[in-house]
Motif scaffolding. Structure first.
Motif, PDB file in Angstrom:
ATOM      1  N   GLY A   1      31.725  48.247  14.447  1.00  0.00           N
ATOM      2  CA  GLY A   1      31.142  49.015  13.354  1.00  0.00           C
ATOM      3  C   GLY A   1      30.557  48.135  12.268  1.00  0.00           C
ATOM      4  N   ASP A   2      31.245  47.015  11.957  1.00  0.00           N
ATOM      5  CA  ASP A   2      30.717  46.062  10.979  1.00  0.00           C
ATOM      6  C   ASP A   2      29.352  45.543  11.417  1.00  0.00           C
ATOM      7  OD1 ASP A   2      33.190  46.104   9.562  1.00  0.00           O
ATOM      8  OD2 ASP A   2      34.001  44.557  10.880  1.00  0.00           O
ATOM      9  N   LEU A   3      29.272  45.172  12.695  1.00  0.00           N
ATOM     10  CA  LEU A   3      28.062  44.544  13.208  1.00  0.00           C
ATOM     11  C   LEU A   3      26.920  45.531  13.358  1.00  0.00           C
ATOM     12  CD1 LEU A   3      29.750  42.219  15.856  1.00  0.00           C
ATOM     13  CD2 LEU A   3      29.195  41.743  13.464  1.00  0.00           C
ATOM     14  N   LEU A   4      27.239  46.765  13.742  1.00  0.00           N
ATOM     15  CA  LEU A   4      26.200  47.789  13.827  1.00  0.00           C
ATOM     16  C   LEU A   4      25.612  48.078  12.451  1.00  0.00           C
ATOM     17  CD1 LEU A   4      27.901  50.224  16.362  1.00  0.00           C
ATOM     18  CD2 LEU A   4      25.824  48.881  16.768  1.00  0.00           C
ATOM     19  N   ALA A   5      26.473  48.122  11.433  1.00  0.00           N
ATOM     20  CA  ALA A   5      25.991  48.360  10.071  1.00  0.00           C
ATOM     21  C   ALA A   5      25.090  47.226   9.611  1.00  0.00           C
ATOM     22  CB  ALA A   5      27.172  48.517   9.119  1.00  0.00           C
ATOM     23  N   ALA A   6      25.425  45.998  10.009  1.00  0.00           N
ATOM     24  CA  ALA A   6      24.626  44.841   9.598  1.00  0.00           C
ATOM     25  C   ALA A   6      23.227  44.863  10.203  1.00  0.00           C
ATOM     26  CB  ALA A   6      25.340  43.549   9.986  1.00  0.00           C
ATOM     27  N   GLN A   7      23.063  45.550  11.336  1.00  0.00           N
ATOM     28  CA  GLN A   7      21.755  45.595  11.990  1.00  0.00           C
ATOM     29  C   GLN A   7      20.734  46.423  11.222  1.00  0.00           C
ATOM     30  OE1 GLN A   7      21.304  43.451  14.621  1.00  0.00           O
ATOM     31  NE2 GLN A   7      23.379  42.997  13.900  1.00  0.00           N
ATOM     32  N   VAL A   8      21.204  47.294  10.333  1.00  0.00           N
ATOM     33  CA  VAL A   8      20.279  48.168   9.600  1.00  0.00           C
ATOM     34  C   VAL A   8      20.372  47.971   8.090  1.00  0.00           C
ATOM     35  CG1 VAL A   8      20.267  49.899  11.423  1.00  0.00           C
ATOM     36  CG2 VAL A   8      21.981  50.052   9.623  1.00  0.00           C
ATOM     37  N   ALA A   9      21.282  47.104   7.642  1.00  0.00           N
ATOM     38  CA  ALA A   9      21.478  46.915   6.207  1.00  0.00           C
ATOM     39  C   ALA A   9      20.393  46.013   5.617  1.00  0.00           C
ATOM     40  CB  ALA A   9      22.849  46.307   5.941  1.00  0.00           C
ATOM     41  N   GLU A  10      20.229  46.106   4.315  1.00  0.00           N
ATOM     42  CA  GLU A  10      19.268  45.265   3.613  1.00  0.00           C
ATOM     43  C   GLU A  10      19.778  43.831   3.527  1.00  0.00           C
ATOM     44  OE1 GLU A  10      18.474  46.923  -0.187  1.00  0.00           O
ATOM     45  OE2 GLU A  10      17.492  48.726   0.598  1.00  0.00           O
ATOM     46  N   ALA A  11      18.850  42.900   3.393  1.00  0.00           N
ATOM     47  CA  ALA A  11      19.204  41.492   3.230  1.00  0.00           C
ATOM     48  C   ALA A  11      20.122  41.321   2.019  1.00  0.00           C
ATOM     49  CB  ALA A  11      17.944  40.648   3.063  1.00  0.00           C
ATOM     50  N   GLY A  12      21.152  40.504   2.201  1.00  0.00           N
ATOM     51  CA  GLY A  12      22.101  40.243   1.125  1.00  0.00           C
ATOM     52  C   GLY A  12      23.343  41.108   1.152  1.00  0.00           C
ATOM     53  N   TRP A  13      23.302  42.218   1.925  1.00  0.00           N
ATOM     54  CA  TRP A  13      24.499  43.079   2.007  1.00  0.00           C
ATOM     55  C   TRP A  13      25.637  42.315   2.670  1.00  0.00           C
ATOM     56  CZ3 TRP A  13      27.058  45.675   6.235  1.00  0.00           C
ATOM     57  CH2 TRP A  13      28.023  46.613   5.809  1.00  0.00           C
ATOM     58  N   ARG A  14      26.857  42.583   2.212  1.00  0.00           N
ATOM     59  CA  ARG A  14      28.025  41.852   2.692  1.00  0.00           C
ATOM     60  C   ARG A  14      28.921  42.763   3.528  1.00  0.00           C
ATOM     61  NH1 ARG A  14      30.630  39.441  -2.516  1.00  0.00           N
ATOM     62  NH2 ARG A  14      32.285  39.105  -0.959  1.00  0.00           N
ATOM     63  N   PRO A  15      28.994  42.536   4.836  1.00  0.00           N
ATOM     64  CA  PRO A  15      29.824  43.363   5.716  1.00  0.00           C
ATOM     65  C   PRO A  15      31.268  42.866   5.758  1.00  0.00           C
ATOM     66  CG  PRO A  15      28.620  41.786   7.020  1.00  0.00           C
ATOM     67  CD  PRO A  15      28.198  41.554   5.588  1.00  0.00           C
ATOM     68  N   GLY A  16      32.087  43.603   6.502  1.00  0.00           N
ATOM     69  CA  GLY A  16      33.455  43.160   6.775  1.00  0.00           C
ATOM     70  C   GLY A  16      34.508  44.035   6.122  1.00  0.00           C
ATOM     71  N   HIS A  17      35.489  44.461   6.946  1.00  0.00           N
ATOM     72  CA  HIS A  17      36.600  45.280   6.461  1.00  0.00           C
ATOM     73  C   HIS A  17      37.916  44.506   6.408  1.00  0.00           C
ATOM     74  CE1 HIS A  17      34.038  48.729   6.682  1.00  0.00           C
ATOM     75  NE2 HIS A  17      34.008  48.794   7.996  1.00  0.00           N
ATOM     76  N   ASP A  18      38.196  43.683   7.420  1.00  0.00           N
ATOM     77  CA  ASP A  18      39.540  43.148   7.654  1.00  0.00           C
ATOM     78  C   ASP A  18      39.697  41.721   7.137  1.00  0.00           C
ATOM     79  OD1 ASP A  18      39.602  45.509   9.056  1.00  0.00           O
ATOM     80  OD2 ASP A  18      39.672  44.582  11.035  1.00  0.00           O
ATOM     81  N   LEU A  19      40.858  41.436   6.556  1.00  0.00           N
ATOM     82  CA  LEU A  19      41.108  40.089   6.047  1.00  0.00           C
ATOM     83  C   LEU A  19      42.599  39.795   5.993  1.00  0.00           C
ATOM     84  CD1 LEU A  19      42.117  40.038   2.696  1.00  0.00           C
ATOM     85  CD2 LEU A  19      40.054  41.449   2.679  1.00  0.00           C
ATOM     86  N   ALA A  20      42.905  38.500   6.014  1.00  0.00           N
ATOM     87  CA  ALA A  20      44.255  38.016   5.769  1.00  0.00           C
ATOM     88  C   ALA A  20      44.146  36.738   4.967  1.00  0.00           C
ATOM     89  CB  ALA A  20      44.991  37.767   7.085  1.00  0.00           C
ATOM     90  N   GLY A  21      45.058  36.523   4.035  1.00  0.00           N
ATOM     91  CA  GLY A  21      44.994  35.344   3.195  1.00  0.00           C
ATOM     92  C   GLY A  21      46.149  35.277   2.222  1.00  0.00           C
ATOM     93  N   THR A  22      45.929  34.613   1.080  1.00  0.00           N
ATOM     94  CA  THR A  22      46.977  34.369   0.098  1.00  0.00           C
ATOM     95  C   THR A  22      46.555  34.897  -1.263  1.00  0.00           C
ATOM     96  OG1 THR A  22      47.580  32.338   1.281  1.00  0.00           O
ATOM     97  CG2 THR A  22      48.399  32.582  -0.970  1.00  0.00           C
ATOM     98  N   VAL A  23      47.475  35.572  -1.940  1.00  0.00           N
ATOM     99  CA  VAL A  23      47.191  36.101  -3.270  1.00  0.00           C
ATOM    100  C   VAL A  23      47.074  34.942  -4.267  1.00  0.00           C
ATOM    101  CG1 VAL A  23      48.032  37.536  -5.165  1.00  0.00           C
ATOM    102  CG2 VAL A  23      48.350  38.291  -2.800  1.00  0.00           C
ATOM    103  N   ILE A  24      45.916  34.854  -4.921  1.00  0.00           N
ATOM    104  CA  ILE A  24      45.692  33.854  -5.970  1.00  0.00           C
ATOM    105  C   ILE A  24      46.206  34.373  -7.309  1.00  0.00           C
ATOM    106  CG2 ILE A  24      43.957  32.506  -7.212  1.00  0.00           C
ATOM    107  CD1 ILE A  24      42.139  32.844  -4.792  1.00  0.00           C
ATOM    108  N   ALA A  25      45.910  35.643  -7.592  1.00  0.00           N
ATOM    109  CA  ALA A  25      46.332  36.274  -8.841  1.00  0.00           C
ATOM    110  C   ALA A  25      46.760  37.707  -8.547  1.00  0.00           C
ATOM    111  CB  ALA A  25      45.202  36.255  -9.858  1.00  0.00           C
ATOM    112  N   ALA A  26      47.956  38.057  -8.984  1.00  0.00           N
ATOM    113  CA  ALA A  26      48.458  39.416  -8.784  1.00  0.00           C
ATOM    114  C   ALA A  26      47.676  40.403  -9.640  1.00  0.00           C
ATOM    115  CB  ALA A  26      49.941  39.476  -9.132  1.00  0.00           C
ATOM    116  N   ALA A  27      47.766  41.684  -9.298  1.00  0.00           N
ATOM    117  CA  ALA A  27      47.087  42.725 -10.063  1.00  0.00           C
ATOM    118  C   ALA A  27      47.630  42.781 -11.486  1.00  0.00           C
ATOM    119  CB  ALA A  27      47.262  44.078  -9.378  1.00  0.00           C
TER     120      ALA A  27
END
Length: 312
Positions: free
Chosen positions: A41-67
């Motif tokens: 779904g991310d990649l299909l959306a990228a095929q029709v999106a305008e230049a500069g749009w940022r795709p991607g739903h899923d991530l894992a990492g480290t909290v730099i600053a809590a809410a």
């Protein structure tokens, strides 16, 4: 900072570019992203999106600053999370109800596969209620959602039937716990193993029409995609003859209005840590290789999930 953006001049229209750093709101944590996973779904959306749009739903990492409002994981916590878009970036601001802390035994790569595919599979299988001794049909078994759904349904005690359009993928589906596998484009062969208490359906078109006639009275068909066709011609006579059947349309971002992602992400991560849920990573590389890996996923050159590492 850098992020993956749509660039029409690059392979699969995706590349890494400089973007503005995020500014978290009061209920958002700032996360340093270590790994992301790709969804069709991310990649299909990228095929029709305008230049500069940022795709991607899923991530894992480290909290730099809590809410700032004090909710969610503290700084330094290892986390998995979900965004509407823009997750493929060095840093993201993410609502704390879409974050969950990771057990030490779960890697960033493993965790990054869980948000979209894992949550969808979990919510779909959950619609069947108690599955002990029940019959479940899963279409699109070799997709990311299907690979998780098979494991969740099997571990719940169901008799599970999967599908594979390619004969060479039958072993993959059986290895995930399928009791039977229907090979080919014709779903009608699945009737021999039904009727089904729950059907998890992602093909659409004729497959969804066939599925609606394979339910037990009161059974549920969960539709979450249409990889073959979004248009369905339904035989109402067959569907109504069964009686009490339900077609449930599952769209994850509507689901998250009902129950936050954090609860289910925590559960899925714990299942991975306990080795009760296997992560089907089949392609892995640097996010600089986004074009090549995205091409492989779109052309179905591998089954399972594709993971990008930001620091490798």
């Amino acid at each position: 900072m850098r992020a993956i953006v749509v660039d029409p001049d690059l392979r699969q229209r995706l590349g890494v570019a400089e973007v503005d750093r995020p500014e978290p709101g009061p209920h958002q944590a700032l996360v340093q992203v270590e790994a992301t996973s790709l969804n069709r779904g991310d990649l299909l959306a990228a095929q029709v999106a305008e230049a500069g749009w940022r795709p991607g739903h899923d991530l894992a990492g480290t909290v730099i600053a809590a809410a700032a409002d004090g909710t969610g994981p503290t700084a330094g916590s290892r986390v998995v999370g979900l965004l509407d878009s823009g997750a493929w970036a060095e840093q993201v601001a993410i609502a704390t109800d879409r974050l969950a802390e990771l057990p030490d035994a779960v890697s960033f790569a493993q965790a990054s596969t869980l948000p979209t595919a894992g949550l969808t599979a979990h919510r779909a299988v959950e619609r069947g209620g108690s599955l002990l001794g029940k019959r479940v049909l899963i279409t699109g078994s070799t997709g990311g959602v299907g690979l998780f759904a098979h494991q969740l349904a099997t571990s719940s005690g169901a008799f599970v039937v999967g599908t594979s359009r390619q004969p060479r993928h039958e072993t993959v589906v059986r290895d995930l716990g399928a009791d039977e596998v229907v090979v080919g484009d014709d779903l009608s062969a699945a009737r021999a193993f039904g009727p089904y208490d729950l059907i998890v359906e992602s093909l659409g078109g004729a497959a969804l029409a066939d599925a609606m006639g394979m339910l037990v009275p009161g059974g549920t068909c969960v539709s979450f995609g249409w990889s073959v066709s979004a248009h369905v011609e339904l035989d109402l006579q067959e569907f109504l003859a069964v009686g009490g059947g339900t077609l449930y349309g599952l769209r994850m971002y509507n689901e998250l209005l009902i129950r936050p992602a954090s609860e289910d992400l925590r559960l899925l991560a714990e299942l991975v840590a306990d080795r009760r849920l296997r992560i089907p990573i089949e392609a892995e590389g640097s996010w600089e290789d986004i074009g090549d890996i995205a091409h492989g996923l779109m052309n179905r050159t591998f089954t399972g999930k594709a993971v990008l590492h930001l620091h490798r």
